[in-house]
Design a protein around this motif. Structure first.
Motif, PDB file in Angstrom:
ATOM      1  N   VAL A 188       0.865  -1.182   0.000  1.00 28.99           N
ATOM      2  CA  VAL A 188       0.000   0.000   0.000  1.00 28.99           C
ATOM      3  C   VAL A 188       0.899   1.228   0.000  1.00 28.99           C
ATOM      4  O   VAL A 188       1.941   1.246   0.662  1.00 28.99           O
ATOM      5  N   ASN A 189       0.495   2.259  -0.745  1.00 26.58           N
ATOM      6  CA  ASN A 189       1.247   3.505  -0.709  1.00 26.58           C
ATOM      7  C   ASN A 189       0.319   4.664  -0.975  1.00 26.58           C
ATOM      8  O   ASN A 189      -0.788   4.485  -1.483  1.00 26.58           O
ATOM      9  N   GLY A 190       0.773   5.857  -0.607  1.00 31.84           N
ATOM     10  CA  GLY A 190      -0.065   7.035  -0.800  1.00 31.84           C
ATOM     11  C   GLY A 190       0.666   8.308  -0.445  1.00 31.84           C
ATOM     12  O   GLY A 190       1.899   8.364  -0.471  1.00 31.84           O
ATOM     13  N   ASP A 191      -0.124   9.326  -0.104  1.00 34.72           N
ATOM     14  CA  ASP A 191       0.385  10.666   0.168  1.00 34.72           C
ATOM     15  C   ASP A 191       0.340  10.990   1.654  1.00 34.72           C
ATOM     16  O   ASP A 191      -0.504  10.467   2.387  1.00 34.72           O
ATOM     17  N   LEU A 192       1.229  11.883   2.068  1.00 34.18           N
ATOM     18  CA  LEU A 192       1.246  12.429   3.425  1.00 34.18           C
ATOM     19  C   LEU A 192       1.052  13.924   3.347  1.00 34.18           C
ATOM     20  O   LEU A 192       1.651  14.585   2.492  1.00 34.18           O
TER      21      LEU A 192
ATOM     22  N   SER B 233      -2.789   9.000   3.468  1.00 34.40           N
ATOM     23  CA  SER B 233      -3.970   8.530   2.743  1.00 34.40           C
ATOM     24  C   SER B 233      -3.575   7.719   1.522  1.00 34.40           C
ATOM     25  O   SER B 233      -2.503   7.900   0.947  1.00 34.40           O
ATOM     26  N   ALA B 234      -4.461   6.794   1.184  1.00 35.34           N
ATOM     27  CA  ALA B 234      -4.351   5.947  -0.003  1.00 35.34           C
ATOM     28  C   ALA B 234      -5.775   5.519  -0.325  1.00 35.34           C
ATOM     29  O   ALA B 234      -6.663   5.660   0.519  1.00 35.34           O
TER      30      ALA B 234
ATOM     31  N   PHE C 128      -7.911   3.932   2.498  1.00 32.43           N
ATOM     32  CA  PHE C 128      -7.164   3.964   3.750  1.00 32.43           C
ATOM     33  C   PHE C 128      -6.829   5.402   4.129  1.00 32.43           C
ATOM     34  O   PHE C 128      -6.384   6.183   3.296  1.00 32.43           O
ATOM     35  N   ASN C 129      -7.060   5.735   5.397  1.00 34.69           N
ATOM     36  CA  ASN C 129      -6.636   7.013   5.965  1.00 34.69           C
ATOM     37  C   ASN C 129      -6.137   6.773   7.375  1.00 34.69           C
ATOM     38  O   ASN C 129      -6.733   5.989   8.120  1.00 34.69           O
ATOM     39  N   ALA C 130      -5.063   7.448   7.742  1.00 38.82           N
ATOM     40  CA  ALA C 130      -4.526   7.328   9.094  1.00 38.82           C
ATOM     41  C   ALA C 130      -4.001   8.677   9.560  1.00 38.82           C
ATOM     42  O   ALA C 130      -3.392   9.416   8.785  1.00 38.82           O
ATOM     43  N   ASP C 131      -4.258   8.982  10.828  1.00 40.53           N
ATOM     44  CA  ASP C 131      -3.673  10.145  11.480  1.00 40.53           C
ATOM     45  C   ASP C 131      -2.424   9.680  12.205  1.00 40.53           C
ATOM     46  O   ASP C 131      -2.467   8.702  12.964  1.00 40.53           O
TER      47      ASP C 131
END
Length: 125
Positions: A71-75, A89-90, A93-96
């Motif tokens: 999984v990969n995405g932006d910060l 986020s991806a 998927f979202n995480a704080d």
């Protein structure tokens, strides 16, 4: 922040179960740019998080990946002085993520909306 950190914490899964984990983080800092690798594992759970971020003033942007789940995405977020508050986020998927560094101690808190609900990690240099 640069260097190698290690410590322990807990990971919480979507069924409410939690496990103790051991973690190791490596940070490379060069000017406004930082790369990070965080590996955490228990007997039954493991994650490998990598990030490449750049600061412009207090704004932090970059990319992240988790290799064991591909999984990969932006910060995006804010940070400075060893303290960061970002959203990873991806698709789906979202995480704080909050990181606080004071001297040779660091705390990392992750809250997510997936089968991985979160982690609380304390590291030392």
């Amino acid at each position: 922040m640069a260097g190698t950190w290690s410590g322990a914490g807990t990971v919480t899964l979507d069924d409410g179960s939690s496990e103790r984990i051991r973690c190791r983080a490596t940070y490379h800092v060069g000017g406004p740019r930082m790369t990070m690798g965080l590996t955490c594992a228990s007997d039954a759970y493991k994650f490998n998080l990598a990030a490449d971020v750049q600061a412009e003033g207090n704004a932090v942007t970059g990319s992240w990946s988790e290799s064991s789940r591909n999984v990969n995405g932006d910060l995006r977020g804010r940070g400075g002085g060893g303290n960061f508050q970002v959203v990873a986020s991806a698709p789906g998927f979202n995480a704080d993520i909050a990181m606080r560094t004071a001297g040779n101690k660091q705390s990392v808190t992750i809250r997510a909306d997936s089968q991985f609900r979160g982690a609380n990690i304390t590291l030392s240099k």
